[in-house]
Scaffold this motif. Structure first.
Motif, PDB file in Angstrom:
ATOM      1  N   HIS A   4       0.842  -1.183   0.000  1.00 21.05           N
ATOM      2  CA  HIS A   4       0.000   0.000   0.000  1.00 21.05           C
ATOM      3  C   HIS A   4       0.882   1.239   0.000  1.00 21.05           C
ATOM      4  O   HIS A   4       1.815   1.346   0.782  1.00 21.05           O
ATOM      5  CB  HIS A   4      -0.907   0.002   1.232  1.00 21.05           C
ATOM      6  CG  HIS A   4      -1.842  -1.167   1.270  1.00 21.05           C
ATOM      7  ND1 HIS A   4      -2.961  -1.241   0.469  1.00 21.05           N
ATOM      8  CD2 HIS A   4      -1.812  -2.311   1.968  1.00 21.05           C
ATOM      9  CE1 HIS A   4      -3.582  -2.380   0.699  1.00 21.05           C
ATOM     10  NE2 HIS A   4      -2.905  -3.053   1.604  1.00 21.05           N
ATOM     11  N   ALA A   5       0.568   2.163  -0.890  1.00 25.63           N
ATOM     12  CA  ALA A   5       1.315   3.418  -0.952  1.00 25.63           C
ATOM     13  C   ALA A   5       0.937   4.281   0.243  1.00 25.63           C
ATOM     14  O   ALA A   5      -0.186   4.217   0.741  1.00 25.63           O
ATOM     15  CB  ALA A   5       0.997   4.142  -2.250  1.00 25.63           C
ATOM     16  N   LYS A   6       1.880   5.068   0.692  1.00 24.92           N
ATOM     17  CA  LYS A   6       1.608   5.988   1.789  1.00 24.92           C
ATOM     18  C   LYS A   6       0.654   7.067   1.311  1.00 24.92           C
ATOM     19  O   LYS A   6       0.707   7.484   0.168  1.00 24.92           O
ATOM     20  CB  LYS A   6       2.907   6.634   2.276  1.00 24.92           C
ATOM     21  CG  LYS A   6       3.843   5.681   2.967  1.00 24.92           C
ATOM     22  CD  LYS A   6       5.149   6.348   3.311  1.00 24.92           C
ATOM     23  CE  LYS A   6       4.972   7.342   4.436  1.00 24.92           C
ATOM     24  NZ  LYS A   6       6.268   7.845   4.938  1.00 24.92           N
ATOM     25  N   GLY A  12      10.427  16.334   4.285  1.00 25.12           N
ATOM     26  CA  GLY A  12      11.689  15.784   3.780  1.00 25.12           C
ATOM     27  C   GLY A  12      11.477  14.658   2.788  1.00 25.12           C
ATOM     28  O   GLY A  12      12.146  14.585   1.752  1.00 25.12           O
ATOM     29  N   GLU A  13      10.531  13.755   3.091  1.00 24.59           N
ATOM     30  CA  GLU A  13      10.239  12.650   2.176  1.00 24.59           C
ATOM     31  C   GLU A  13       9.697  13.174   0.848  1.00 24.59           C
ATOM     32  O   GLU A  13      10.098  12.706  -0.220  1.00 24.59           O
ATOM     33  CB  GLU A  13       9.207  11.701   2.795  1.00 24.59           C
ATOM     34  CG  GLU A  13       9.727  10.866   3.931  1.00 24.59           C
ATOM     35  CD  GLU A  13       8.624  10.063   4.589  1.00 24.59           C
ATOM     36  OE1 GLU A  13       8.898   8.904   4.941  1.00 24.59           O
ATOM     37  OE2 GLU A  13       7.501  10.577   4.758  1.00 24.59           O
ATOM     38  N   ILE A  47       2.351  16.075   3.746  1.00 22.60           N
ATOM     39  CA  ILE A  47       1.808  16.346   2.414  1.00 22.60           C
ATOM     40  C   ILE A  47       1.043  15.113   1.958  1.00 22.60           C
ATOM     41  O   ILE A  47       1.571  14.000   1.978  1.00 22.60           O
ATOM     42  CB  ILE A  47       2.940  16.694   1.430  1.00 22.60           C
ATOM     43  CG1 ILE A  47       3.625  17.978   1.893  1.00 22.60           C
ATOM     44  CG2 ILE A  47       2.403  16.822   0.022  1.00 22.60           C
ATOM     45  CD1 ILE A  47       4.806  18.380   1.059  1.00 22.60           C
ATOM     46  N   ARG A  48      -0.177  15.334   1.545  1.00 25.56           N
ATOM     47  CA  ARG A  48      -1.043  14.237   1.107  1.00 25.56           C
ATOM     48  C   ARG A  48      -0.791  13.941  -0.372  1.00 25.56           C
ATOM     49  O   ARG A  48      -0.587  14.842  -1.173  1.00 25.56           O
ATOM     50  CB  ARG A  48      -2.496  14.605   1.310  1.00 25.56           C
ATOM     51  CG  ARG A  48      -3.446  13.473   1.008  1.00 25.56           C
ATOM     52  CD  ARG A  48      -4.856  13.916   1.301  1.00 25.56           C
ATOM     53  NE  ARG A  48      -5.769  12.910   0.794  1.00 25.56           N
ATOM     54  CZ  ARG A  48      -6.325  11.973   1.559  1.00 25.56           C
ATOM     55  NH1 ARG A  48      -6.109  11.952   2.824  1.00 25.56           N
ATOM     56  NH2 ARG A  48      -7.113  11.079   1.011  1.00 25.56           N
TER      57      ARG A  48
END
Length: 51
Positions: A4-6, A12-13, A47-48
């Motif tokens: 599953h993607a975050k 930073g990511e 950040i979504r």
């Protein structure tokens, strides 16, 4: 096996994924409302990912 993607990334990511500096991402936040991070329950900026 499925992964599953975050849904949310730290500043930073997100900067690393975009290949830009954190300061460039912070600049975009100030000038473009669509890049405004959402605060997490711990007060960190997140950040979504687009849906």
């Amino acid at each position: 096996m499925t992964t599953h993607a975050k849904q949310y990334y730290s500043i930073g990511e997100a900067a690393r994924k975009l290949g830009i500096t954190i300061s460039a991402l912070r600049f975009w936040e100030r000038h473009f409302p669509m890049f405004r991070p959402m605060p997490t329950a711990k007060g960190m900026a997140a950040i979504r990912t687009p849906t």
